[in-house]
Write a protein that holds these residues in place. Sequence first.
Motif, PDB file in Angstrom:
ATOM      1  N   LYS A  14       0.820  -1.210   0.000  1.00 32.69           N
ATOM      2  CA  LYS A  14       0.000   0.000   0.000  1.00 32.69           C
ATOM      3  C   LYS A  14       0.858   1.266   0.000  1.00 32.69           C
ATOM      4  CE  LYS A  14      -3.847  -2.292   0.434  1.00 32.69           C
ATOM      5  NZ  LYS A  14      -4.693  -2.538  -0.686  1.00 32.69           N
ATOM      6  N   THR A  15       2.062   1.209   0.617  1.00 28.78           N
ATOM      7  CA  THR A  15       2.935   2.376   0.732  1.00 28.78           C
ATOM      8  C   THR A  15       4.358   1.967   0.399  1.00 28.78           C
ATOM      9  OG1 THR A  15       1.556   3.220   2.515  1.00 28.78           O
ATOM     10  CG2 THR A  15       3.733   4.198   2.282  1.00 28.78           C
ATOM     11  N   SER A  32       0.560  -2.247   4.930  1.00 26.75           N
ATOM     12  CA  SER A  32       1.775  -2.794   4.313  1.00 26.75           C
ATOM     13  C   SER A  32       2.711  -1.665   3.901  1.00 26.75           C
ATOM     14  CB  SER A  32       1.414  -3.647   3.095  1.00 26.75           C
ATOM     15  OG  SER A  32       0.712  -2.868   2.151  1.00 26.75           O
ATOM     16  N   LEU A  33       4.003  -1.984   3.887  1.00 27.91           N
ATOM     17  CA  LEU A  33       5.030  -1.002   3.550  1.00 27.91           C
ATOM     18  C   LEU A  33       6.161  -1.702   2.817  1.00 27.91           C
ATOM     19  CD1 LEU A  33       6.398   1.843   3.883  1.00 27.91           C
ATOM     20  CD2 LEU A  33       7.374   0.951   6.014  1.00 27.91           C
ATOM     21  N   LYS A  34       6.654  -1.045   1.756  1.00 25.43           N
ATOM     22  CA  LYS A  34       7.823  -1.527   1.023  1.00 25.43           C
ATOM     23  C   LYS A  34       8.908  -0.466   1.158  1.00 25.43           C
ATOM     24  CE  LYS A  34       9.388  -2.667  -3.633  1.00 25.43           C
ATOM     25  NZ  LYS A  34       8.972  -2.722  -5.040  1.00 25.43           N
ATOM     26  N   PHE A  48       2.370  -5.984   7.047  1.00 20.52           N
ATOM     27  CA  PHE A  48       3.357  -6.640   6.193  1.00 20.52           C
ATOM     28  C   PHE A  48       4.444  -5.647   5.794  1.00 20.52           C
ATOM     29  CE2 PHE A  48       4.596  -7.485   1.712  1.00 20.52           C
ATOM     30  CZ  PHE A  48       5.280  -8.673   1.906  1.00 20.52           C
ATOM     31  N   LEU A  49       5.711  -6.049   5.947  1.00 21.27           N
ATOM     32  CA  LEU A  49       6.850  -5.220   5.562  1.00 21.27           C
ATOM     33  C   LEU A  49       7.673  -5.957   4.517  1.00 21.27           C
ATOM     34  CD1 LEU A  49       8.721  -2.740   5.968  1.00 21.27           C
ATOM     35  CD2 LEU A  49       9.826  -4.022   7.810  1.00 21.27           C
ATOM     36  N   GLY A  64       3.933  -7.992  11.697  1.00 24.01           N
ATOM     37  CA  GLY A  64       3.172  -9.225  11.535  1.00 24.01           C
ATOM     38  C   GLY A  64       3.925 -10.200  10.656  1.00 24.01           C
ATOM     39  N   SER A  65       4.300  -9.756   9.439  1.00 25.11           N
ATOM     40  CA  SER A  65       5.097 -10.587   8.538  1.00 25.11           C
ATOM     41  C   SER A  65       6.055  -9.692   7.758  1.00 25.11           C
ATOM     42  CB  SER A  65       4.205 -11.400   7.598  1.00 25.11           C
ATOM     43  OG  SER A  65       3.361 -10.564   6.866  1.00 25.11           O
TER      44      SER A  65
END
Length: 110
Positions: A14-15, A32-34, A48-49, A64-65
């Motif tokens: 998402k980001t 989620s983050l990248k 989620f990362l 979380g994951s």
Amino acid sequence: MAKNNELILKEKIKTTLGKQTNFNGIMRFEDSLKIDGTFQGEIISKGFLYIECGAVVKADIKVGSIVVGGIVRGNIEASERLEMLSTGQVFGNIRTAKLKIADGVVFDGK
């Protein structure tokens, strides 16, 4: 199989902190983050990362994951899952419910 993983990651992310991004501090996020650039500090989330190949993260991480394709210097705690890709390097201790390590990973910790 790699294309399936890439498609799943694109749908989940998402980001994104881009390659030119340098961020210091405490990062909290919901979904989620990248990370493509560099980050230093602390990361906290139930989401989620994804740490991209070429990214450098100097932080203690509680998520979380997580999928690690870049370099992480710090401890990682993933309540659900931790995956290290072949390009991943982790220098720190890990704690997780499920662990997947690809061939070629550099891991220095316990």
